[in-house]
Design an enzyme around this catalytic site. Structure first.
Site, mmCIF file in Angstrom:
data_model
loop_
_atom_site.group_PDB
_atom_site.id
_atom_site.type_symbol
_atom_site.label_atom_id
_atom_site.label_comp_id
_atom_site.label_asym_id
_atom_site.label_seq_id
_atom_site.Cartn_x
_atom_site.Cartn_y
_atom_site.Cartn_z
ATOM 1 N N ASP A 83 0.824 -1.203 0.000
ATOM 2 C CA ASP A 83 0.000 0.000 0.000
ATOM 3 C C ASP A 83 0.866 1.265 0.000
ATOM 4 O O ASP A 83 1.904 1.307 0.659
ATOM 5 C CB ASP A 83 -0.905 -0.004 1.244
ATOM 6 C CG ASP A 83 -2.006 1.032 1.146
ATOM 7 O OD1 ASP A 83 -2.286 1.507 0.026
ATOM 8 O OD2 ASP A 83 -2.590 1.370 2.196
ATOM 9 N N ASN A 135 -10.406 -2.672 -5.773
ATOM 10 C CA ASN A 135 -9.671 -1.607 -6.466
ATOM 11 C C ASN A 135 -10.214 -1.338 -7.863
ATOM 12 O O ASN A 135 -10.008 -0.250 -8.411
ATOM 13 C CB ASN A 135 -8.193 -1.955 -6.581
ATOM 14 C CG ASN A 135 -7.456 -1.892 -5.258
ATOM 15 O OD1 ASN A 135 -6.486 -2.604 -5.042
ATOM 16 N ND2 ASN A 135 -7.916 -1.047 -4.339
#
Length: 219
Positions: free
Chosen positions: A8, A57
């Site tokens: 991330d 996502n």
């Protein structure tokens, strides 16, 4: 041993360094390869799992998804052209139907590269831990009369041991739908650093702390 990463912070890293999203995610891919080479060469780790793109996502902007596809294609091309050198195998896990035929064929080619080492880097794209469990439960129920099969045999991670360590960068402290069934007894390490900034010293500190833990596995 098995080390997992939630990678991330690539997008935030690109903004922080005044770079395009493409360059930020490319830097993230370099970090994955460099750290994987380091781990495989300096430990008895046999598996590394890297969460590159979750199913959730795909709900982000089309611009970001297009960028991620370009990064993946660039990564595959460099691997095929031997600009990326590894002594381990690479496998992709997840629903690849959103990718075009060119990318999918290159993924197949990269997956079929043979290395003497049995060590394996698993890259998860368009993957959902919840969906993995739901599909496994459906298939297990369908074939439950076969007593030789276990529930785990129907997960996408079949024959892959559960992670011993899971490292998430980017400051958030959650699994975000990654390997939620497989991480029951995984030791979790959360870092404020953005993914491209993670380095070998960080890994050594985490491994040192990991080996101090008395793992009881619920006993």
């Amino acid at each position: 041993n098995h080390v997992a990463f939630i990678m991330d912070g690539n997008n935030r890293w690109s903004k922080k360094n005044n770079l395009s999203k493409f360059k930020g995610y490319m830097e993230g891919s370099k970090t994955l390869i460099n750290l994987s080479n380091f781990i495989f060469k300096n430990s008895n780790t046999k598996y590394i799992s890297a969460f590159a793109l979750s199913k959730n996502n795909l709900n982000r902007s089309k611009n970001l998804i297009t960028t991620l596809k370009k990064v993946l294609l660039e990564f595959l091309n460099k691997k095929i052209d031997k600009q990326i050198l590894t002594d381990f195998n690479i496998k992709f896990i997840g629903d690849r139907t959103f990718l075009n035929n060119d990318i999918n064929s290159k993924i197949d080619l990269v997956e079929n590269f043979e290395h003497q080492s049995k060590k394996l880097l698993l890259i998860y794209i368009n993957y959902s831990g919840k969906d993995d469990i739901k599909q496994a439960a459906y298939n297990y129920n369908t074939y439950k009369n076969n007593n030789k099969l276990k529930f785990e045999d129907f997960l996408q991670t079949k024959d892959i041991p559960d992670p011993d360590i899971l490292i998430r960068t980017g400051s958030y402290k959650r699994l975000s739908d990654f390997l939620i069934y497989q991480s029951t007894f995984t030791e979790l390490f959360f870092m404020n650093k953005l993914w491209p900034d993670l380095n070998k010293r960080d890994l050594l500190r985490i491994f040192t702390n990991f080996y101090k833990i008395e793992r009881k596995f619920g006993r």
